[in-house]
Design an enzyme around this catalytic site. Structure first.
Site, PDB file in Angstrom:
ATOM      1  N   LYS A  33      27.345  15.565  68.531  1.00  0.00           N
ATOM      2  CA  LYS A  33      26.924  15.249  69.899  1.00  0.00           C
ATOM      3  C   LYS A  33      26.060  16.355  70.499  1.00  0.00           C
ATOM      4  O   LYS A  33      24.967  16.102  71.017  1.00  0.00           O
ATOM      5  CB  LYS A  33      28.163  15.029  70.772  1.00  0.00           C
ATOM      6  CG  LYS A  33      27.857  14.800  72.231  1.00  0.00           C
ATOM      7  CD  LYS A  33      29.061  15.074  73.108  1.00  0.00           C
ATOM      8  CE  LYS A  33      29.285  16.569  73.247  1.00  0.00           C
ATOM      9  NZ  LYS A  33      30.180  16.944  74.336  1.00  0.00           N
ATOM     10  N   THR A  34      26.533  17.606  70.439  1.00  0.00           N
ATOM     11  CA  THR A  34      25.805  18.719  71.064  1.00  0.00           C
ATOM     12  C   THR A  34      24.442  18.918  70.410  1.00  0.00           C
ATOM     13  O   THR A  34      23.440  19.148  71.093  1.00  0.00           O
ATOM     14  CB  THR A  34      26.639  20.017  70.991  1.00  0.00           C
ATOM     15  OG1 THR A  34      27.921  19.777  71.581  1.00  0.00           O
ATOM     16  CG2 THR A  34      25.962  21.152  71.737  1.00  0.00           C
ATOM     17  N   ASP A 211      26.623  15.352  80.298  1.00  0.00           N
ATOM     18  CA  ASP A 211      27.477  15.557  79.123  1.00  0.00           C
ATOM     19  C   ASP A 211      28.916  15.153  79.468  1.00  0.00           C
ATOM     20  O   ASP A 211      29.328  15.237  80.633  1.00  0.00           O
ATOM     21  CB  ASP A 211      27.412  17.041  78.723  1.00  0.00           C
ATOM     22  CG  ASP A 211      28.127  17.315  77.408  1.00  0.00           C
ATOM     23  OD1 ASP A 211      28.257  16.384  76.593  1.00  0.00           O
ATOM     24  OD2 ASP A 211      28.546  18.465  77.202  1.00  0.00           O
ATOM     25  N   GLU A 212      29.675  14.728  78.474  1.00  0.00           N
ATOM     26  CA  GLU A 212      31.101  14.347  78.636  1.00  0.00           C
ATOM     27  C   GLU A 212      31.264  13.362  79.807  1.00  0.00           C
ATOM     28  O   GLU A 212      32.122  13.536  80.683  1.00  0.00           O
ATOM     29  CB  GLU A 212      31.974  15.593  78.866  1.00  0.00           C
ATOM     30  CG  GLU A 212      31.901  16.645  77.776  1.00  0.00           C
ATOM     31  CD  GLU A 212      32.648  16.268  76.502  1.00  0.00           C
ATOM     32  OE1 GLU A 212      33.080  15.102  76.379  1.00  0.00           O
ATOM     33  OE2 GLU A 212      32.804  17.146  75.627  1.00  0.00           O
ATOM     34  N   GLN A 242      37.728   9.278  73.937  1.00  0.00           N
ATOM     35  CA  GLN A 242      38.251  10.625  74.179  1.00  0.00           C
ATOM     36  C   GLN A 242      38.407  10.914  75.671  1.00  0.00           C
ATOM     37  O   GLN A 242      38.418  12.065  76.090  1.00  0.00           O
ATOM     38  CB  GLN A 242      37.333  11.681  73.546  1.00  0.00           C
ATOM     39  CG  GLN A 242      37.320  11.622  72.022  1.00  0.00           C
ATOM     40  CD  GLN A 242      36.555  12.777  71.402  1.00  0.00           C
ATOM     41  OE1 GLN A 242      37.005  13.913  71.403  1.00  0.00           O
ATOM     42  NE2 GLN A 242      35.380  12.479  70.868  1.00  0.00           N
ATOM     43  N   ARG A 588      41.045  16.262  65.434  1.00  0.00           N
ATOM     44  CA  ARG A 588      40.857  17.724  65.412  1.00  0.00           C
ATOM     45  C   ARG A 588      40.970  18.247  63.976  1.00  0.00           C
ATOM     46  O   ARG A 588      40.574  19.376  63.690  1.00  0.00           O
ATOM     47  CB  ARG A 588      41.924  18.455  66.247  1.00  0.00           C
ATOM     48  CG  ARG A 588      41.987  18.154  67.742  1.00  0.00           C
ATOM     49  CD  ARG A 588      40.679  18.221  68.447  1.00  0.00           C
ATOM     50  NE  ARG A 588      40.074  16.889  68.515  1.00  0.00           N
ATOM     51  CZ  ARG A 588      38.794  16.664  68.757  1.00  0.00           C
ATOM     52  NH1 ARG A 588      37.959  17.660  68.921  1.00  0.00           N
ATOM     53  NH2 ARG A 588      38.319  15.436  68.816  1.00  0.00           N
TER      54      ARG A 588
END
Length: 681
Positions: A33-34, A211-212, A242, A588
């Site tokens: 994503k980043t 973002d997010e 998420q 994770r």
């Protein structure tokens, strides 16, 4: 830039090179994503778009710094960097220029949470400061003014809070102060009431990235709409699967409804996962597929099949912690670095057994984003009470709990007691233990004397109970002191009560195993565990699932997979958000994943037989007998609006046939309303 774009996969490249119109980048866990959004930012600048017309909003300064550095590293000759900051930093910059539109000076000072509590404390409230501060924050984020809060308040405590809110706002205005919530609320207010400025600001920032996006609350979403009032060049990045911060105001509906909020929205799904093995992703996909309210995507593995997921069955939490500890020792002996290993839990109270086992086994660990069990305020309060009951010279512990729960004993009263005790050359506690009522009245006022005498009478009673029967002691302790009732009123009361229950359960277990031991023995044994030195150097991470978001580990252990613990169940719990938490936990893990459950654990202070989590069945790892029920669209804490009764807060959710019945507090008046008759504010 051409070379950089070639390093992206097809979907990432599509997202990075889409310039105009609304775009939703649905980025799965570990999908780059980043990398995608920083490349998109660099791409916009590389094709000649003025950096000053680009605004990128994030949630943390750390994320903003990382994205800025990565984007600028991709650009050869940036004239100046685009504005890339947190929502609140944007609000601060905006208010510095435009707060005069509210008749206020631009040389305002921002106050932090401690300042806020100090101001509220100066009004001498008789309610917990954390509760007042939390409610005021909710009012501001719901754009409810003090006058509206006062007008709608019915119950005495809500009336008090609404009036304190007004006092607090007057104080801020008088002293030209701005709190954290004001940074967004005042920015929105200015844009909403000044059409010329709204249009000017929207045209200035012609390209907006968020973002997010799944973590935005209602106010942030409204603010974004104001910024897009003259165009629809908005790119939001996030993952509905998420969205795990509903408890602090995040609204997953913002991302779910984005395709309907703007016209001709382009959706790009990043589904290729570069983090986890195929088996780990299969479990994550299986689990999250059980959620009904989601946009839908499926993570695809780019790594190998990998090791099978291990499901650990344990008789209790001691066995669970010991097995995990031994497995970690084995991994470290094979050359695995402790920092590549983590243990996750849903409820903070579960960290106690892991902390104690790791201390016994000599495993270096660090508790991330949480306080060690025996250092938590509520646990230290209980310990202080126990020490005072066992030792009449322990003024250090007395000072901590003499006004907890609140009984009106302030600093000045305690200083009078200290002086009187010093004159007699005894401890304050012994002074109180032996003093007659008439003598105490000469030291403190009538009201304080009454409270202190009751306090000492309670301690004497509990001392007798401890001498007669330690097994019954903890029940009598809670009935007498009512610590759980005190902490229940705080915003994080659920977690604190879980920690108190964990301690009470541990006490009962200790007495069962050591029936001949005294209260002193218990306190001394505990001191050996709770006074462990903080282990330095590299350590295994122990943290909540919430704290783990955005992180990744080669070897991951998730504990407490039982109904009631993970997922949390009962009134006010959102099973879909719990499932998203499970999805975050699983994703994770990079290489090896162990999911653990116990047959019995302390539950509400008692050792209780537990059912294994439905998530183990839903992830395709075990047979599960738990059936999935239809989810309520509302949860405890939601602000809702009724066409007759106005705005209220949901305080309970229950089934009513095919519908859900909501218990709603409308400004102090409680009503039961079917969910289809209200809408979210």
């Amino acid at each position: 830039m051409k070379k950089i774009l070639q390093e992206l996969n097809e979907e990432q490249r599509d997202a990075a090179t889409t310039i105009d119109g609304p775009i939703l980048i649905l980025a799965g866990a570990g999908s780059g994503k980043t990398k995608t959004i920083t490349t998109r930012l660099a791409y916009l600048i590389s094709i000649g778009i003025d950096p000053a017309s680009i605004l990128t909003l994030t949630f943390t300064n750390k994320a903003a710094k990382e994205m800025r550095e990565r984007a600028l590293a991709l650009i050869d000759n940036a004239i100046y960097p685009p504005l890339l900051c947190t929502f609140h930093k944007f609000g601060l910059l905006f208010l510095k220029f435009h707060i005069s539109r509210l008749g206020r000076d631009s040389n305002f000072v921002i106050i932090d949470t401690d300042d806020k509590k100090r101001i509220l404390k100066s009004f001498k409230p008789d309610l917990p400061l954390a509760l007042i501060a939390s409610e005021i924050s909710k009012y501001k984020n719901s754009l409810i003014s003090p006058s509206e809060a006062i007008a709608s308040a019915r119950l005495p405590n809500f009336k008090k809070i609404a009036n304190l809110y007004q006092q607090y706002e007057e104080y801020l205005l008088e002293n030209n102060l701005v709190d954290f919530d004001d940074l967004l609320a005042l920015t929105y207010k200015i844009l909403d009431t000044n059409e010329d400025l709204r249009e000017e600001t929207s045209k200035k920032y012609n390209y907006i990235m968020i973002d997010e996006f799944q973590d935005t609350n209602e106010l942030q979403n409204l603010l974004i709409k104001q910024l897009c009032s003259t165009h629809s060049n908005i790119c939001v990045v996030g993952d509905d699967d998420q969205s795990i911060y509903g408890w602090r105001g995040a609204n997953v509906k913002n991302i779910l409804e984005f395709p309907n909020t703007y016209e001709n929205v382009k959706i790009v799904k990043l589904e290729k996962n570069y983090r986890s093995t195929k088996k780990i992703l299969e479990a994550a996909n299986n689990l999250i597929a059980h959620n009904r309210t989601r946009l839908g995507k499926k993570l695809e593995a780019t790594k190998t099949e990998g090791e099978p997921i291990v499901v650990l069955e344990n008789s209790d939490e001691q066995e669970e912690a010991h097995k995990i500890g031994e497995k970690i020792i084995q991994l470290i002996s094979q050359g695995v670095r402790p920092s590549e290993i983590a243990v996750l839990f849903r409820i903070n109270a579960l960290s106690r057994s892991i902390e104690e086992a790791f201390n016994r086994l000599g495993i270096n660990f660090k508790l991330v984003g949480a306080i060690r069990f025996y250092e938590r305020a509520e646990v230290k309060d209980i310990l202080s009470y126990l020490r005072v009951i066992a030792n009449q010279n322990d003024d250090f512990s007395l000072k901590r709990i003499i006004n907890k729960p609140k009984r009106g004993i302030g600093k000045a009263t305690y200083e009078k007691l200290e002086k009187a005790a010093k004159d007699k050359d005894i401890s304050v506690l012994k002074f109180l233990w032996e003093i007659e009522e008439s003598e105490l009245l000469g030291v403190v006022g009538k009201k304080n004397a009454k409270a202190l005498l009751q306090f000492i009478e309670n301690l004497k009673y509990l001392q007798n109970v401890a001498q007669d029967s330690l097994y019954n002691f903890i029940d009598e302790f809670e009935k007498t002191v009512e610590l759980k009732k005190y902490y229940a009123s705080l915003p994080d009361g659920f977690e604190r009560i879980a920690n108190i229950d964990e301690f009470y359960g541990m006490f009962r277990d200790y007495i069962k195993q050591n029936p001949e031991n005294s209260l002193d023995d218990f306190i001394n044994e505990l001191s050996l565990q709770s006074d462990q030195d903080q282990i330095g150097g590299e350590g295994v991470a122990i943290m909540s699932v919430h704290a783990s978001k955005g992180l990744e580990f080669e070897h991951l252990f998730v504990i407490g997979l039982e109904e009631g613990f993970f997922p949390l169940t009962g009134d006010g719990c959102d099973i879909e958000e719990e499932r998203r938490l499970g999805y975050v936990a699983i994703t994770r893990a990079k290489k090896e994943l162990t999911l653990s459950y116990v047959k019995s654990r302390f539950y509400k202070g008692r050792r209780t037989h537990l059912e294994k989590s439905r998530f183990l069945g839903e992830a395709g790892l075990l047979q599960s007998s738990i059936k999935i029920e239809k989810k309520a669209a509302f949860k405890k804490g939601d602000l809702v609006k009724h066409k007759i009764f106005g705005i209220g807060r949901v305080i309970g959710v229950s089934k009513a046939g095919k519908e859900f019945k909501l218990t709603i507090n409308f400004g102090g008046q409680q009503r039961d309303i079917l969910s289809s008759f209200v809408e979210r504010v």
